[in-house]
Design an enzyme around this catalytic site. Structure first.
Site, short mmCIF file in Angstrom:
data_model
loop_
_atom_site.label_atom_id
_atom_site.label_comp_id
_atom_site.label_asym_id
_atom_site.label_seq_id
_atom_site.Cartn_x
_atom_site.Cartn_y
_atom_site.Cartn_z
N HIS A 49 0.87 -1.18 0.00
CA HIS A 49 0.00 0.00 0.00
C HIS A 49 0.91 1.23 0.00
CE1 HIS A 49 -3.06 -2.88 1.92
NE2 HIS A 49 -3.37 -2.70 0.65
N HIS A 75 3.20 -3.40 6.85
CA HIS A 75 2.15 -2.41 6.56
C HIS A 75 2.00 -1.45 7.74
CE1 HIS A 75 0.00 -4.49 3.12
NE2 HIS A 75 0.85 -5.41 3.52
N GLU A 80 1.29 -5.31 10.81
CA GLU A 80 0.76 -3.94 10.88
C GLU A 80 1.52 -3.17 11.96
OE1 GLU A 80 -1.52 -2.63 8.93
OE2 GLU A 80 -2.23 -4.42 7.88
N GLU A 83 1.78 3.69 3.06
CA GLU A 83 2.17 3.11 4.36
C GLU A 83 3.70 3.20 4.48
OE1 GLU A 83 -1.79 0.30 4.37
OE2 GLU A 83 0.17 -0.66 4.50
ZN LIG Z 1 -1.49 -2.02 4.13
#
Ligand SMILES: [Zn+2]
Length: 342
Positions: free
Chosen positions: A63, A158, A222, A66
């Site tokens: 992404h 991420h 994350e 990020e």
């Molecule tokens: Zn992500």
């Protein structure tokens, strides 16, 4: 691009300056480490002094907005190029979506992390930049994970759109018939990961594809909240950086002790799919990930129907109503300390 890479040691800047293509090139750093550019945002290092025992993929920027893990990986790349970090294991760094990184957006046309495990070739959907990139990244994984007898790791890094009751957490892909490993949970826990979500079904994420197709120990990790480039506090990722440096530089895979009380395990009980255009959550858009609901509490509405929490303490992760019809709008999880580990 090899000469500017060796001189400036900034693969992120080179990737942003050449987001669509970089010719394959290779060279050697001081007789001990081979460096190979495979494509824009794809860089492979192989130690030449001893046979590696692990093949490790560190991906970020799947992404584009990020940025914290992108900056962390660029630091690790710089440390290798400048010989502050002497590799003993083979590693591929991937900046996943350079065009979205330039845009400062999650994606350009489509969420790249829904296109792996072959979904990029779905004949019912017109191709686009993300689909082409997913196909290339899958081919690089195939080229990278060729050696037999080595351990395989893939940490797909991420940051989340929203805040979270657990600042850092990992999504563990579905692994039918194989328990999750205490050793991996202990490694990530030592890296500052506070919670683990055990997935319940196959998905089209990058980490699931590595786990299913190459039997890699693979995780979507994350690491806090989305921020623009240059505004991240990377000291919050110091523990992760230390563990990744140990993983790359040590002859033996680091094996911190497992402690059952150091992290929270969650079982994914279901995913909520958006079936109608009017799908809307009942809660505020800033609701943190892992917020728990009472059984029967209304989570969302669509097409005149209420979607309710099915069990007491059901928590919501990754809620996102701004997605195409048919895609996942949220994961529902419950804390489950009894998840079997090996
Ligand atoms: Zn992500």
């Amino acid at each position: 691009m090899l000469q500017p890479l060796l001189q400036q040691a900034n693969f992120l800047a080179l990737t942003l300056a050449n987001p669509l293509f970089m010719a394959a090139e290779q060279g050697v750093i001081a007789d001990h480490t081979q460096v190979e550019i495979w494509d824009s945002g794809v860089l492979v290092f192989t130690p030449l002094t001893a046979e590696p025992t692990s093949d490790i993929v560190l991906s970020s920027g799947i992404h584009g907005n990020e940025t914290a893990p992108i900056e962390l990986c660029n630091q690790l790349i710089r440390a290798i190029l400048q010989q502050h970090l002497l590799l003993r294991q083979r590693v591929m760094f991937i900046f996943g979506n350079p065009m979205a990184m330039i845009n400062g957006t999650r994606f350009v046309t489509e969420n790249l992390n829904r296109l792996f495990n072959g979904e990029h070739a779905n004949p019912n959907v017109l191709t686009n930049g993300e689909r082409a990139r997913a196909a290339k990244l899958e081919s690089y994984m195939q080229q990278f994970f060729t050696a037999t007898g080595r351990k395989r790791f893939h940490y797909d890094l991420h940051t989340a759109i929203r805040g979270s009751r657990h600042e850092r957490f990992a999504v563990c892909p579905y692994r039918p018939g194989k328990p999750h490993l205490k050793q991996q949970i202990a490694f990530l826990s030592a890296a500052g990961i506070e919670a683990f979500l055990m997935h319940h079904e196959p998905t089209t994420t990058f980490s699931y594809a590595s786990s299913a197709n190459y039997q890699a120990e693979a995780f979507t990790v994350e690491l806090g909240k989305v921020m623009p480039f240059g505004q991240n506090d990377l000291t919050r990722l110091a523990a992760l950086r230390a563990m990744l440096m140990a993983l790359l530089a040590e002859t033996a895979t680091p094996t911190p002790d497992f402690a059952a009380d150091k992290q929270v395990l969650y079982r994914v009980c279901r995913s909520i799919t958006k079936n109608f255009a009017d799908f809307a959550f009942t809660f505020d858009k800033d609701l943190p990930n892992f917020t728990q609901f009472a059984q029967g509490e209304v989570l969302a509405h669509e097409n005149g129907q209420a979607i309710v929490a099915e069990q007491e303490g059901e928590a919501i992760v990754f809620p996102n109503a701004q997605i195409p019809i048919g895609q996942r709008a949220a994961l529902c999880v419950v804390a489950d300390p009894g998840i079997p580990l090996a």
